[in-house]
Design a protein around this motif. Sequence first.
Motif, PDB file in Angstrom:
ATOM      1  N   UNK A  82      -8.480  -1.946  -2.278  1.00 45.08           N
ATOM      2  CA  UNK A  82      -8.712  -1.925  -0.831  1.00 45.08           C
ATOM      3  C   UNK A  82      -7.529  -1.243  -0.151  1.00 45.08           C
ATOM      4  N   UNK A  83      -7.777  -0.752   1.052  1.00 43.85           N
ATOM      5  CA  UNK A  83      -6.724  -0.099   1.842  1.00 43.85           C
ATOM      6  C   UNK A  83      -6.948  -0.409   3.317  1.00 43.85           C
ATOM      7  N   UNK A  84      -5.841  -0.553   4.037  1.00 42.91           N
ATOM      8  CA  UNK A  84      -5.872  -0.658   5.493  1.00 42.91           C
ATOM      9  C   UNK A  84      -4.934   0.414   6.024  1.00 42.91           C
ATOM     10  N   UNK A  85      -5.462   1.286   6.885  1.00 38.86           N
ATOM     11  CA  UNK A  85      -4.649   2.324   7.518  1.00 38.86           C
ATOM     12  C   UNK A  85      -4.314   1.894   8.934  1.00 38.86           C
ATOM     13  N   UNK A  86      -3.143   2.263   9.373  1.00 42.56           N
ATOM     14  CA  UNK A  86      -2.693   1.933  10.714  1.00 42.56           C
ATOM     15  C   UNK A  86      -2.787   3.170  11.593  1.00 42.56           C
ATOM     16  N   UNK A  87      -3.095   2.972  12.864  1.00 44.13           N
ATOM     17  CA  UNK A  87      -3.029   4.060  13.834  1.00 44.13           C
ATOM     18  C   UNK A  87      -2.068   3.626  14.928  1.00 44.13           C
ATOM     19  N   UNK A  88      -1.196   4.517  15.352  1.00 42.58           N
ATOM     20  CA  UNK A  88      -0.200   4.144  16.369  1.00 42.58           C
ATOM     21  C   UNK A  88      -0.851   3.583  17.634  1.00 42.58           C
ATOM     22  N   UNK A 140      -1.313   0.009   3.824  1.00 43.63           N
ATOM     23  CA  UNK A 140      -1.138  -0.926   2.716  1.00 43.63           C
ATOM     24  C   UNK A 140      -2.408  -0.879   1.877  1.00 43.63           C
ATOM     25  N   UNK A 141      -2.235  -0.927   0.557  1.00 38.76           N
ATOM     26  CA  UNK A 141      -3.380  -0.900  -0.335  1.00 38.76           C
ATOM     27  C   UNK A 141      -3.043  -1.690  -1.591  1.00 38.76           C
ATOM     28  N   UNK A 142      -4.052  -2.023  -2.347  1.00 36.91           N
ATOM     29  CA  UNK A 142      -3.831  -2.760  -3.583  1.00 36.91           C
ATOM     30  C   UNK A 142      -5.118  -3.421  -4.037  1.00 36.91           C
ATOM     31  N   UNK A 143      -4.968  -4.442  -4.858  1.00 37.86           N
ATOM     32  CA  UNK A 143      -6.126  -5.162  -5.380  1.00 37.86           C
ATOM     33  C   UNK A 143      -6.334  -6.411  -4.547  1.00 37.86           C
TER      34      UNK A 143
END
Length: 172
Positions: A82-88, A140-143
């Motif tokens: 999974x991944x979560x991307x941030x936007x300013x 942030x990403x990972x299992x």
Amino acid sequence: FNKKGAPWNFNIGDKVRVYGKKQEFGNGTEIEGLDAIQGTDDCLVRLISTGNALPPFYVGTTTSLNELPTNANGELYEGMLVRINSTPVTNQMKVARTVGLGTNAFLIVSNAAPSDSVFIDGNILTTYGTPALGTNISMVQGIYEQRARGYRIQLRDGNDIVVATPPNVNDA
């Protein structure tokens, strides 16, 4: 056991078939050996092919991947990348809690959903130190895994997180 070493010699991108029994441990779904006794490490693993691309990450939000054990999405993504991307500004993520969570563990939140915290575990699959409280997180990403506390993203190495940490100042 290290499945990357002899006699297995598996590598990232290898497609394998695992034979065993599914069971729950600390609320996380695991594959145990055929005798269903933890610790005997008797799963059967067979190499199918090598050099395959990794499966795509599920890209979610702090809401869809929050840590609560009642998270309706949790079981859907358990054991997945999974991944979560941030936007300013609108969805900037930051470290919201660093104490009382165990070694190398912290909670992140986003401006868009400040009540939805995501547990980041830097201690199970790697050793990643806890960033300072308030540190901005770009990605942030990972299992994604479940344990007694709830759901968490387990970092695989330092490349699974991008923090906006300023360089050390030697002289000013």
